[in-house]
Design an enzyme around this catalytic site. Sequence first.
Site, PDB file in Angstrom:
ATOM      1  CD  GLU A   1      -3.047  -0.964   0.302  1.00 31.41           C
ATOM      2  OE1 GLU A   1      -3.125   0.096  -0.364  1.00 31.41           O
ATOM      3  OE2 GLU A   1      -3.842  -1.905   0.179  1.00 31.41           O
TER       4      GLU A   1
HETATM    5 ZN   LIG Z   1      -6.424  -0.405  -3.578  1.00 32.93          ZN
END
Ligand SMILES: [Zn+2]
Length: 815
Positions: free
Chosen positions: A678
């Site tokens: 992320e």
């Molecule tokens: Zn995503």
Amino acid sequence: MSKVRTGFRWRPQLPAATALAAVTAVLLLVDPAAAIVPQAAAPATVPADLGRLADEQASVVEVILADSAELDALVATGVDLDHHVTHTGDGIVVHAVVTGNEVATLTRAGFTFGRVLHTPADAAQRVAEREATIAAHLAENREYAAAADFSARSTVSDVRIIRADYYTSGDTQVLSVEAKWAQGQTDSSPLTVERDSGPGTEIGSGGTQTISRFVDAGVYLYHRGAAEVTSRPAYVRITSPSGDVAVAKVNEWLPVPDQNPEGPGYMKDFVASYLTPTELYDRIRALSAQYPKISEIVELPYRTNGYRRKAQAVLGTANDSRIGVDSLAWGHHGGNDITVELADPGVADAPLTVTVTGTQVHVDLATDGSGTVTSTAAQVVAALNAQAGTLLTAYTYRGSAGTGTVAPVARTALSDGLAAPASVSRDPHPVYAIRIGKHRDGSRLGVLAYAQEHAREWVPPLVTIETAERLLRNYAHDRRTRDLVDNLDIWIAPSVNPDGGHYSFYDFNSQRKNMTNHCAPATGGDFLGRNSWGVDNNRNYSEYSLFDGYAGASTSCTSGTYAGPSELSEPENRNVDWLAARPNVRFSMNLHSSGNYFMWSPGAYATPGRISAPRPTLAEESLFWGASSRILTAIKRHRNLAVTPARTGPIADVLYSAAGNSGDMLWYKYGIYAWNFEVGTSFQPAWSEAHAETMEFSNGLVELLRVARDFDTDRKRPTSSLSVTASATPGMVDVTFSTSEPAAVFYTLDRSRPTYASPLYGSAGIREGGETLTVPVGTTVHWFSVDAAGNVEKNYKPDGRGNNHNKQKVTLPKR
Ligand SMILES: [Zn+2]
């Protein structure tokens, strides 16, 4: 389907300032239309459709939660969450991507909102910034071309050398050159650099090298390239195709004296602005054309459903008298030319009539004896379908019986609502990957990286492009890059959801899903629902999915986490499945944003009880952990950003359940070591931040390739040792570990056998500088280390019975 929220208590005990911010958030976001919805007293159910309107923009807003049960309840509403989950002193803060009406719906259901973090205005600013950057580069190119145009009389050479750097690395010598050519925007020719062979020698005597164009977002920036040389040149010369000349002195670049795996002369920094999916594909095509021996473009087997829609309109305002119309043809195939008008004929006792003239549909509504309009929505819908059924389909609004009397509506054009320029294809879109490797026949260990499952995440695709460029452009002169490209089979898919990606750039910046409309007229498939359609590609995979009973995906076609009608229903997902099915692929990285997480399986659990998909065995998990410290150290090298231990680990532990996500499919179905990044701090950060995130996570992705390569070759076990220093606290000592190579250390302080479930010592990459344990004098520390290839120190079996791990009783060091 409604979800019943039970089993947890509300605890909105917020500090006054936070509570105030929450009120502000709601006020800022609520659409005036939302005010007409009556304020019910905290019902126990949340509607499947959270009420997003078509023209409502979405913002990223904090949701303040009491505990993980409440988080699960929020996830169960199908609300669109980004990837932040922050555990605070009093609970959990997550980020939702919501419109004003959605905030109103969720607030009524008892959820508490905090600060507004990212608004459509922020996204518009990013696009403006990107356009301005591209325009500035183009203007600069035009200016230079104009100045150099009169080369016969002008003193402005049409070529200028920006830098020429010489490096050494072991016994390898490298010369890197960057130059700008006035014709570079329009002429794709490479430039030839001539070298001398040292001070006082003739230019040309040291040989030549070519440098090639560096183009970003269709804009030429400069030429660049590096090559191995056999002597240190003093001067280089470039003669442009038009005969102009530039000469420059060669600088010596100071080598970095550490174990940085990027040797001297390693080139990076290849992206200058955000790139749309069309530009991403253009970019890998151009790269592969330049490096055909070590790369190829692969069109994946499934085309998307396309950046296209039927043209639509919703006529009227009150729900029981509204009429929805959809063209039969796609908008760009003529649907957008259709108009519909609902007219009061202005006479008494008129019948309901529909007249079609070309693409104009005119409805004269029925009237009674006093000239008052009497046609109901259901009647007009039936008449339209009977008389204009070759052009369009009509329906009552969201399942209404359509008993309300229709009000006249002026001539209204149907629209597909798509704003991208014509250069963005409206056809089913091919999806491309670039395959990099000297041997692309499946005989080498495969690694897969893919990005933009979620359309609005603009940085992750750049990480993949930057990585592809680093591999290709350093191949010729960087030994370690050559080792990766010669021995791995690397698949990079920069955008697996190009339709959603284009929609995010041109139409609705918060778009998360693909653009496929699985909604019926009754469930939001009309014009006003268009920003809520689509399948969440990261919930449509086949393992531990919604369809298997796992949490964190929705059956509602308008939900942010809509799982689709069935597993692998979407072409985007079938493409990733096809990639993962390459039998030699053993490692993968699924790139998302944001939150600075580094995660792996399991990524889903069933509620209640949080029963997760099976955990990897302890030995398997050791590889995840061991590789993590290397990859996170590589990320940290760029600007000292530390992905924290709290954000490293299985998805289900550090984030929330995400049924049917791709990482789980790759791990459980194909046995691939599947990680998820992320990246960064938000979906569309300001460019300077996006650029830094691209650089640091590309470091991490290249390190994953090195992990894969070492996994293939590394049989060496790590060793480790303890160092003990006096503590500031009487009776205590400070203890730190060091390892012979990047490795994870697991330890106990209670004399028990260390296992993978024991505390993990933070290596420098995971925690700042390696943590210091302060323990009582006389404590016996038990520990072992494990490297990224899964080699355990002394061949200790953490999940076995042996005791051949390290142990040491700590005593006060002698002075
Ligand atoms: Zn995503």
